[in-house]
Design a protein around this motif. Structure first.
Motif, PDB file in Angstrom:
ATOM      1  N   GLY A 172      26.877-106.246 -21.248  1.00 25.20           N
ATOM      2  CA  GLY A 172      27.090-104.836 -20.469  1.00 25.20           C
ATOM      3  C   GLY A 172      27.367-105.011 -19.152  1.00 25.20           C
ATOM      4  O   GLY A 172      28.578-105.364 -18.659  1.00 25.20           O
ATOM      5  N   ALA A 227       9.941-104.170 -32.304  1.00 27.96           N
ATOM      6  CA  ALA A 227       8.894-102.977 -32.363  1.00 27.96           C
ATOM      7  C   ALA A 227       9.384-101.641 -31.685  1.00 27.96           C
ATOM      8  O   ALA A 227       9.140-101.420 -30.791  1.00 27.96           O
ATOM      9  CB  ALA A 227       7.619-103.475 -31.239  1.00 27.96           C
ATOM     10  N   ILE A 275      22.267-100.597 -12.479  1.00 31.74           N
ATOM     11  CA  ILE A 275      21.344-101.426 -12.322  1.00 31.74           C
ATOM     12  C   ILE A 275      20.172-100.915 -10.853  1.00 31.74           C
ATOM     13  O   ILE A 275      18.951-100.772 -11.071  1.00 31.74           O
ATOM     14  CB  ILE A 275      21.314-102.995 -12.246  1.00 31.74           C
ATOM     15  N   ALA A 277      18.217 -97.849 -11.685  1.00 31.32           N
ATOM     16  CA  ALA A 277      17.311 -97.864 -12.827  1.00 31.32           C
ATOM     17  C   ALA A 277      16.089 -98.696 -12.126  1.00 31.32           C
ATOM     18  O   ALA A 277      14.975 -98.309 -12.349  1.00 31.32           O
ATOM     19  CB  ALA A 277      17.847 -98.642 -14.043  1.00 31.32           C
ATOM     20  N   LEU A 306      10.573 -89.066 -30.072  1.00 30.59           N
ATOM     21  CA  LEU A 306       9.097 -89.783 -29.855  1.00 30.59           C
ATOM     22  C   LEU A 306       8.307 -88.450 -29.651  1.00 30.59           C
ATOM     23  O   LEU A 306       6.971 -88.505 -29.970  1.00 30.59           O
ATOM     24  CB  LEU A 306       9.010 -90.329 -28.761  1.00 30.59           C
ATOM     25  N   ILE A 349      16.097-102.825 -18.269  1.00 32.37           N
ATOM     26  CA  ILE A 349      15.937-103.383 -16.831  1.00 32.37           C
ATOM     27  C   ILE A 349      14.787-102.469 -16.075  1.00 32.37           C
ATOM     28  O   ILE A 349      13.884-103.184 -15.424  1.00 32.37           O
ATOM     29  CB  ILE A 349      16.984-103.691 -16.047  1.00 32.37           C
ATOM     30  N   SER A 394      28.548-105.932 -15.158  1.00 28.15           N
ATOM     31  CA  SER A 394      29.117-107.164 -14.779  1.00 28.15           C
ATOM     32  C   SER A 394      28.997-107.171 -13.134  1.00 28.15           C
ATOM     33  O   SER A 394      29.464-108.155 -12.735  1.00 28.15           O
ATOM     34  CB  SER A 394      30.663-107.358 -15.070  1.00 28.15           C
ATOM     35  N   LEU A 395      28.905-106.050 -12.528  1.00 24.15           N
ATOM     36  CA  LEU A 395      29.046-106.042 -11.155  1.00 24.15           C
ATOM     37  C   LEU A 395      27.696-105.957 -10.563  1.00 24.15           C
ATOM     38  O   LEU A 395      26.861-104.870 -10.889  1.00 24.15           O
ATOM     39  CB  LEU A 395      29.896-104.850 -10.469  1.00 24.15           C
ATOM     40  N   GLY A 405      18.307 -95.416 -16.720  1.00 21.95           N
ATOM     41  CA  GLY A 405      19.433 -95.154 -16.331  1.00 21.95           C
ATOM     42  C   GLY A 405      19.613 -93.372 -16.650  1.00 21.95           C
ATOM     43  O   GLY A 405      20.515 -92.444 -16.095  1.00 21.95           O
ATOM     44  N   LYS A 449      21.084-102.871 -22.362  1.00 21.94           N
ATOM     45  CA  LYS A 449      22.247-103.117 -21.747  1.00 21.94           C
ATOM     46  C   LYS A 449      22.555-104.406 -21.285  1.00 21.94           C
ATOM     47  O   LYS A 449      23.852-104.748 -21.381  1.00 21.94           O
ATOM     48  CB  LYS A 449      22.840-101.695 -21.096  1.00 21.94           C
ATOM     49  N   ILE A 468      27.015 -98.911 -28.600  1.00 18.71           N
ATOM     50  CA  ILE A 468      26.110 -98.771 -27.365  1.00 18.71           C
ATOM     51  C   ILE A 468      24.975 -97.880 -27.833  1.00 18.71           C
ATOM     52  O   ILE A 468      23.764 -97.943 -27.595  1.00 18.71           O
ATOM     53  CB  ILE A 468      26.974 -98.223 -26.165  1.00 18.71           C
TER      54      ILE A 468
END
Ligand code: FAD
Length: 489
Positions: free
Chosen positions: A53, A247, A471, A474, A287, A11, A55-56, A463, A39, A422
């Motif tokens: 993932g 990718a 959310i 993030a 990375l 997100i 729900s609220l 996150g 997620k 996860i």
């Protein structure tokens, strides 16, 4: 136009892409999975649809803001409604407590169903609101890693009021002194789990969270949580963002302490800016080759993880709502099992989310789609198969006891998500669902910044970095990095 690469379509990656496309950058998002969302994805099984993932849904204004920035009407993309009942709470002694979104009704409910008074709830919510007023501007909406943040009047005022945010005792200690009834304490302690923390060690500052839920409200996206992802991807594509799926990025290419681009299995792509939405632990360990790691930050304790059973249930339960909690009888022991013994407690607090209550097409007629989740420790190599089998039995026993129905016999379809999945599906270190925990007093200062102080052109969102998991936060990480980019001509 100047080119920006985003690694990961979680997100925060999608929100960053939108913000920079609006500023005129050419943006490419590279996602390891075949779908966006990280997620925040969905799946179906035997006619039941499940959000995988989150729900609220809280703080919808941060999603709307992205459409508005692009001069679009959010309603044309994404609709949601405010919940009157945020959650139903079930206790073993048959008490059912309704968490009304209206604070007055909520306070009355506590007076009716617990030993605590209406006034004690109102007083608590005021305190929660005060913590928000002092902290949100500095701790959530700004970088804590730029000197400029500290030289503003609002920051100085916030720091002067530091003791008022209650950082020196634990959340449970504060709630013990505010409430008499163990039900009320469990109710307010549970908010620590909203960012994967432990109320018995996290600072009472986390008592800010009830304010976010009570004051700003809890919402249901009309087409389920996944519509947050799908509507933002639609917006991003309309703005010219290119998404590349399957990718996986294998390296962030550097030259003279500057970002040069990314390396995938079979090709390299060059750009002067790379935004990593990959968990910061994996970003450094996979990375960034030959770069000194910020060991102190990467060693931070991780948030808890989750064990989820996605059950198709061959019956409807009018007693249940969209969000439901079945409390453990001994909350302290449950958290001690998770945090001290790194295992699953035998009487776990069970959360059930049923989107078919609001979105009937999510389950066949006469049935319900149950997302059944418990908090579990982060993955450090426990014998999950054994723990999951035991937990499944304990959950079914508990739900059958409280709901007075043989739940095991009603399960007609099943999927399972655990910390290992996860971790492997979204590259979240140890399968933690909110990055690092907030169990220490200074956790807010120990999250990784949203930019690299040693490599030019490297940014971090999501996150696992500042300001934290969930959310809304993030999305705020994307807002913070947006401020580092000037408009591209
Ligand atoms: P993530 O979702 O972590 O996605 C990162 C993406 O990057 C993934 O798609 C991954 O495949 C991709 N990626 C990683 N590495 C690479 C690479 N090298 N190359 C290419 N792609 C890569 N939040 C709430 O607000 N409310 C809730 O109710 C809630 N409940 C939750 C329940 C569960 C079970 C879980 C798992 C999370 C929950 N959360 C909740 C937390 C919330 O989902 C997260 O905080 C948020 O979605 C994290 O978004 P993110 O941007 O950090 O990216």
């Amino acid at each position: 136009n100047e080119h920006v690469i985003v690694v990961g379509a979680g997100i925060a990656g999608i929100a960053s892409a939108i913000r920079l496309a609006i500023k005129g950058y050419e943006v490419d998002v590279y996602e390891a999975n075949s779908v966006p969302g990280g997620k925040l994805t969905e799946f179906t099984n035997s006619g039941f649809r499940f959000d995988a993932g989150p729900s609220l849904f809280t703080m919808p204004q941060y999603v709307d803001e992205l459409f508005r920035l692009a001069n679009k009407d959010p309603q044309d993309y994404f609709r949601y409604k405010k919940l009157d009942v945020v959650c139903q709470y079930f206790f073993e002694d048959s008490t059912i407590l309704t968490a009304w979104s209206d604070p007055d009704k909520l306070a009355k409910e506590f007076e009716l169903k617990t030993a605590d008074t209406k006034q004690s709830i109102i007083r608590f919510l005021k305190k929660s609101s005060k913590i928000y007023t002092i902290t949100h501007h500095v701790f959530l909406e700004k970088s804590l890693h730029k000197l400029s943040t500290y030289f503003t009047w609002s920051t100085i005022k916030s720091f002067l009021r530091f003791p008022d945010i209650d950082p020196f005792r634990t959340m449970n200690k504060a709630n013990e002194s505010d409430f008499q009834d163990s039900k009320t304490r469990r109710f307010f302690n549970r908010y620590a789990t909203y960012n994967g923390s432990n109320p018995y060690s996290a600072p009472a500052t986390l008592n800010i969270i009830p304010h976010l839920e009570q004051h700003f409200g809890a919402y249901f996206p009309e087409n389920g949580m996944y519509s947050i992802t799908s509507s933002l991807v639609r917006l991003a594509e309309e703005l010219g963002v290119h998404f590349h799926y399957n990718a996986k990025v294998e390296e962030i290419l550097l030259e003279d302490k500057k970002v040069k681009g990314i390396q995938m299995k079979d090709k390299s792509v060059y750009a002067p800016h790379v935004i990593s939405n990959m968990d910061v632990w994996f970003t450094y360990n996979q990375l960034l080759k030959g770069v000194k790691k910020p060991d102190k930050i990467l060693k931070q304790e991780r948030s808890s993880s989750a064990l989820i059973f996605y059950w198709g249930i061959n019956k409807t339960f009018p007693l249940l709502d969209l969000h439901n909690i079945f409390f453990s009888e001994d909350y302290e022991k449950e958290f001690s099992a998770i945090w001290k013994h790194k295992t699953i407690y035998n009487d776990p607090t069970v959360y059930i989310n049923i989107t078919s209550k609001y979105c009937p097409t999510d389950a066949p007629i006469g049935t319900e789609n149950w997302f059944v989740m418990i908090n579990v420790p982060a993955n450090i190599g426990q014998d999950w198969d054994v723990l999951i089998a035991e937990a499944r039995n304990h959950i079914i026993e508990k739900l059958s006891r409280i709901l007075k129905a043989d739940i095991g016999s009603l399960i007609v379809s099943e999927n399972v998500m655990d910390p290992r999945i996860i971790e492997s599906n979204t590259f979240s270190y140890q399968g933690s669902i909110y990055g690092t925990s907030s169990n220490g007093k200074f956790a807010a200062f120990l999250r990784h910044p949203n930019f690299s102080s040693t490599i030019d052109g490297l940014y971090f969102v999501g996150g696992s970095v500042h300001p934290g998991g969930g959310i809304p936060l993030a999305l705020l990480s994307a807002k913070i990095i947006d401020e580092s980019f000037s408009t591209c001509k």
